[in-house]
Design a protein around this motif. Structure first.
Motif, short mmCIF file in Angstrom:
data_model
loop_
_atom_site.label_atom_id
_atom_site.label_comp_id
_atom_site.label_asym_id
_atom_site.label_seq_id
_atom_site.Cartn_x
_atom_site.Cartn_y
_atom_site.Cartn_z
N LEU A 80 50.31 108.69 12.22
CA LEU A 80 49.58 108.19 13.56
C LEU A 80 49.24 106.93 13.95
N ASP A 82 50.67 103.92 13.53
CA ASP A 82 51.62 103.41 14.62
C ASP A 82 51.37 103.04 15.73
N ARG A 83 50.22 104.50 16.07
CA ARG A 83 50.04 104.91 17.57
C ARG A 83 48.67 104.86 17.45
N GLU A 327 52.86 117.28 20.56
CA GLU A 327 53.70 116.56 20.48
C GLU A 327 55.14 117.53 20.37
N ASP A 339 53.15 111.39 24.29
CA ASP A 339 53.20 111.04 24.97
C ASP A 339 52.59 110.42 26.27
N THR A 342 46.33 110.56 25.94
CA THR A 342 45.30 109.38 24.95
C THR A 342 44.15 109.58 24.04
N PHE A 365 44.12 107.00 19.86
CA PHE A 365 45.57 107.97 19.21
C PHE A 365 46.09 108.43 20.71
N GLY A 366 47.44 107.40 20.79
CA GLY A 366 48.37 107.62 21.42
C GLY A 366 48.56 106.47 22.84
N ASP A 367 49.46 105.95 23.43
CA ASP A 367 50.18 105.06 24.16
C ASP A 367 49.49 105.43 26.08
N ARG A 373 47.85 99.29 24.20
CA ARG A 373 48.99 99.06 22.77
C ARG A 373 47.73 99.56 21.68
N ALA A 374 48.76 100.87 21.77
CA ALA A 374 48.37 101.56 20.29
C ALA A 374 48.94 101.37 19.59
N ASP A 375 48.84 100.88 18.90
CA ASP A 375 49.98 99.47 17.65
C ASP A 375 49.96 98.87 16.73
#
Length: 427
Positions: A80, A82-83, A327, A339, A342, A365-367, A373-375
């Motif tokens: 996770l 990337d999120r 998810e 989605d 957070t 975790f989560g945007d 901006r969870a990147d």
């Protein structure tokens, strides 16, 4: 919605709160739902386990970097990344307490009594979970669900709705099951809620005439719309689970709590879930088997890093499983419940067992539907001696704003100077 404005007359007292819970979701944009999950661990999140190899431990790192190896202590959550956001260098100093920040960890305000935050002194202000719940929880069955897993079950000093107003938590999986599902003989929790509302409406219909009866028709139409929305969630996810076993290991109990939490979020019972493990009073607060023979964190040598890393990997595995469930839960408008969510993981004692609370590592975790901006970045706010430039309260303002409960002064009047949301984290 004011009950008086609905023209319910004698039925307003009973139907007013019901109307708010029905009409708000029925009228809301389905894409607007946001959820907040807090995972609060005790004993600190030690930088030796948190900071990725190759990055130094103190200097400013803004707006952050994605060029790092994911910390092995949180390995199960790497898929996770990337999120996610790893945030370091935020302060929430308080004058007393070495084992837990108590209420001050989440309120960023010290007790008005001047007593120790870790010893049950009254809260100095609202905690971030309840600030968010005041907005996100308005239209749900439970404004928030707060559960703690702690060897010292009578010492849960984490959550508050205002100065001197603590909010109790549920102590463990059995208490959580009893609150959410214990009254159910069968069927889904959402189905039982609908049945109860229909009974109230039917009973009151016989007492109303004219305009008030027309209003009742409006309620029933809204009820049908609310039920249509909730039916979009997987039917099985809302079936009341069996009661937890009486003898559970700490690992099993944590899994049971998170499973029920995922169900409560998926069924729309709440939008705010908080799970504390070993928090509230951090000295010995972890259940013994979590502690592996005693986890107090007095040293910061290799042995302690290995011990806390083992513990964090266990927590990470359970949180990864929890996120899997979010998810897999579809929501109206497309996408998954994750989605719209957070999740914030932090410790109620900053970065150590005997913490001075000048540094609170945090994982996000989560945007929140794109607002955060969870990147995948690791970022750190600058530190000058013991005076970090930004406060933990500013992270709370950031998360609250992202999930739809905006504030720019959370924690104002506390020990740290607050500036509002962290621009680097918001879209």
């Amino acid at each position: 919605i004011a009950a008086a404005s609905l023209g319910l007359g004698a039925g307003a007292t009973v139907l007013g709160p019901i109307a708010r819970s029905i009409l708000a979701p029925a009228k809301a944009d389905p894409g607007a739902r946001r959820c907040f999950v807090l995972f609060l661990s005790g004993q600190g999140i030690q930088p030796e386990a948190f900071v990725p190899d190759g990055l130094d431990g103190t200097s400013e790192l803004l707006p952050g970097t994605t060029a790092y190896d994911w910390p092995s202590a949180f390995g199960p959550l790497e898929r996770l990344r990337d999120r996610a956001l790893l945030v370091d260098g935020l302060a929430n100093r308080m004058p007393r307490g070495q084992h837990s920040g108590g209420y001050a960890a989440l309120s960023c305000r010290t007790s008005p009594s001047g007593g120790s935050n870790e010893s049950g002194a009254p809260p100095g202000g609202i905690t971030i979970d309840q600030h968010i719940a005041a907005t996100l929880g308005e239209a749900s069955l439970y404004r928030s669900i707060l559960v703690t897993l702690n060897r010292n079950r009578s010492r849960q000093w984490n959550f508050a709705s205002d100065v001197r107003r603590p909010v109790p938590s549920l102590a463990g999986a059995t208490s959580m099951w009893s609150r959410l599902f214990g009254s159910a003989a069968s069927g889904s929790s959402s189905g039982r809620l609908m049945d109860g509302l229909r009974e109230d409406l039917t009973r009151l219909r016989g007492e109303l005439t004219g305009v008030e009866r027309l209003k009742m028709d409006h309620y029933e139409a809204s009820l049908e719309e609310f039920e249509r929305r909730t039916s979009l969630v997987r039917e099985l996810s809302c079936a009341a689970p069996g009661s937890p076993a009486t003898e559970l290991s700490p690992e099993q109990e944590l899994r049971s709590i998170l499973d029920m939490g995922a169900m409560a979020l998926g069924c729309g019972m709440t939008n705010v879930l908080c799970v504390g493990v070993g928090a509230g009073h951090g000295h010995g607060g972890f259940a013994p088997r979590f502690a592996e023979g005693g986890f107090q964190g007095h040293s910061r040598g290799p042995e302690m890093v290995a011990k806390v890393s083992t513990l964090f990997r266990l927590f990470s595995a359970e949180l990864e499983r929890f996120i899997d469930q979010l998810e897999a839960t579809p929501v109206e408008g497309g996408g998954s419940l994750f989605d719209r969510t957070t999740l914030l993981w932090m410790s109620d004692n900053g970065d150590a067992h005997h913490s001075q609370h000048g540094r609170y590592p945090a994982l996000l975790f989560g945007d929140a539907g794109g607002a955060l901006r969870a990147d995948g970045r690791f970022l750190r706010y600058s530190r000058e001696g013991r005076n970090p430039r930004r406060a933990l309260a500013d992270l709370f303002s950031t998360v609250a704003t992202a999930v739809g409960a905006p504030t720019d002064d959370f924690g104002a009047g506390g020990v740290e100077e607050v500036e509002g949301p962290l621009a680097e984290l918001l879209r």
